[in-house]
Enzyme design. Structure first.
Site, PDB file in Angstrom:
ATOM      1  N   ASP A 131       0.855  -1.186   0.000  1.00 25.86           N
ATOM      2  CA  ASP A 131       0.000   0.000   0.000  1.00 25.86           C
ATOM      3  C   ASP A 131       0.890   1.235   0.000  1.00 25.86           C
ATOM      4  O   ASP A 131       1.629   1.475   0.950  1.00 25.86           O
ATOM      5  CB  ASP A 131      -0.906  -0.003   1.232  1.00 25.86           C
ATOM      6  CG  ASP A 131      -2.036   1.017   1.149  1.00 25.86           C
ATOM      7  OD1 ASP A 131      -1.905   1.994   0.382  1.00 25.86           O
ATOM      8  OD2 ASP A 131      -3.052   0.832   1.853  1.00 25.86           O
ATOM      9  N   ARG A 133      -0.213   4.395  -0.310  1.00 24.49           N
ATOM     10  CA  ARG A 133      -0.994   5.603  -0.054  1.00 24.49           C
ATOM     11  C   ARG A 133      -0.497   6.378   1.165  1.00 24.49           C
ATOM     12  O   ARG A 133       0.110   5.806   2.081  1.00 24.49           O
ATOM     13  CB  ARG A 133      -2.463   5.251   0.151  1.00 24.49           C
ATOM     14  CG  ARG A 133      -3.154   4.738  -1.098  1.00 24.49           C
ATOM     15  CD  ARG A 133      -4.575   4.319  -0.802  1.00 24.49           C
ATOM     16  NE  ARG A 133      -4.620   3.200   0.132  1.00 24.49           N
ATOM     17  CZ  ARG A 133      -5.735   2.694   0.643  1.00 24.49           C
ATOM     18  NH1 ARG A 133      -6.900   3.243   0.332  1.00 24.49           N
ATOM     19  NH2 ARG A 133      -5.704   1.665   1.470  1.00 24.49           N
TER      20      ARG A 133
END
Length: 200
Positions: A131, A133
Site C-alpha cells: 500500500d 498511499r
C-alpha cells in the site's frame, strides 16, 4: 534542487447536485503533494458534533465502471448515502489510484492477479509496497475547512492511525462492509489477512 511549494491557497468550492442530494465540492488550489484532491460535503460542517467522513482513494474501475474485482464503488456509494441520510458529512476523495501505484500499474497488477497472485503479491512483484498511499493530505483538506473531529467510515485501521497522527480527532470508526461478491472474495480475504482490514 528546488523545494516543493507546499503553500496552501484558498479553498475553492462549488455546488454539486447528485442522486443522493445536494453536495458542495471543495478543493485546495495547492496541496502538499501537488495533486488535485477534492471533498464532497453536505450540511453544516461546523459545530461540536463529530462529522461523518469517508476518506476514499480513487478507483476508476470500481467507482466509475462498477468493477466487481474490488469493493470500492459500493463503499463510495454507501458513504454518500449515509451522509445524505444524516444530512451532514463529507467524502474526501484522494487521487491515489491503485493504492498509490497509478492506473497503468494497477492494471499490470490485475494481470498478475489473473495469473494467480493476490493483490499484495502483485504490487510487491511490480516493485511497490503493498500500500503506497498517504493520508496526510486528507487531514490537510479537512483542517483547511475547520474540521478536526470526525466519525470515520473505514475498515482500515492504518487510515485511522494516520489521521490521528495528523491531528484529526477520530472519535469513532464506522464499519463499511459493502460490495462483497464472488469475484472479490479472495481480494477481501487478502485485505483482511495481509493488510489488517477489519472485515470479520
Amino acid at each position: 534542487m528546488n523545494q516543493p511549494d507546499t503553500t496552501q491557497s484558498k479553498t475553492v468550492q462549488a455546488k454539486l447536485p447528485t442522486k443522493w442530494g445536494d453536495f458542495t465540492l471543495y478543493a485546495l488550489e495547492k496541496t502538499s503533494d501537488r495533486k488535485e484532491h477534492i471533498a464532497l460535503g453536505m450540511g453544516d460542517l461546523s459545530g461540536s458534533e463529530p462529522l461523518l467522513v469517508r476518506v476514499h482513494s480513487e478507483c476508476l474501475t470500481g467507482d466509475a465502471f462498477a468493477s466487481l474485482r474490488c469493493d470500492c464503488g459500493p463503499q463510495l456509494d454507501a458513504a454518500l448515502e449515509k451522509i445524505a441520510q444524516q444530512g451532514r458529512g463529507m467524502v474526501v476523495y484522494l487521487r491515489q489510484e491503485g493504492r498509490g501505484i497509478g492506473l497503468i500499474n494497477k492494471i499490470k497488477a490485475y494481470a498478475l492477479q489473473d495469473q494467480g497472485q493476490d493483490t499484495v503479491e502483485a504490487n510487491i512483484n511490480l516493485g511497490f509496497k503493498a500500500d503506497q498511499r498517504e493520508f496526510e493530505v486528507a487531514a490537510e483538506l479537512l483542517s483547511s475547512l475547520g474540521i478536526q473531529k470526525i466519525r470515520l467510515m473505514t475498515n482500515n485501521p492504518i487510515k485511522v492511525e494516520a489521521l490521528k497522527a495528523a491531528n484529526i480527532d477520530v472519535v469513532e470508526r464506522v464499519p463499511m462492509k459493502y460490495g462483497k461478491n464472488p469475484h472479490n472474495e479472495h481480494y477481501l480475504s487478502t485485505k483482511r489477512g495481509k493488510m489488517g482490514h477489519l472485515l470479520e
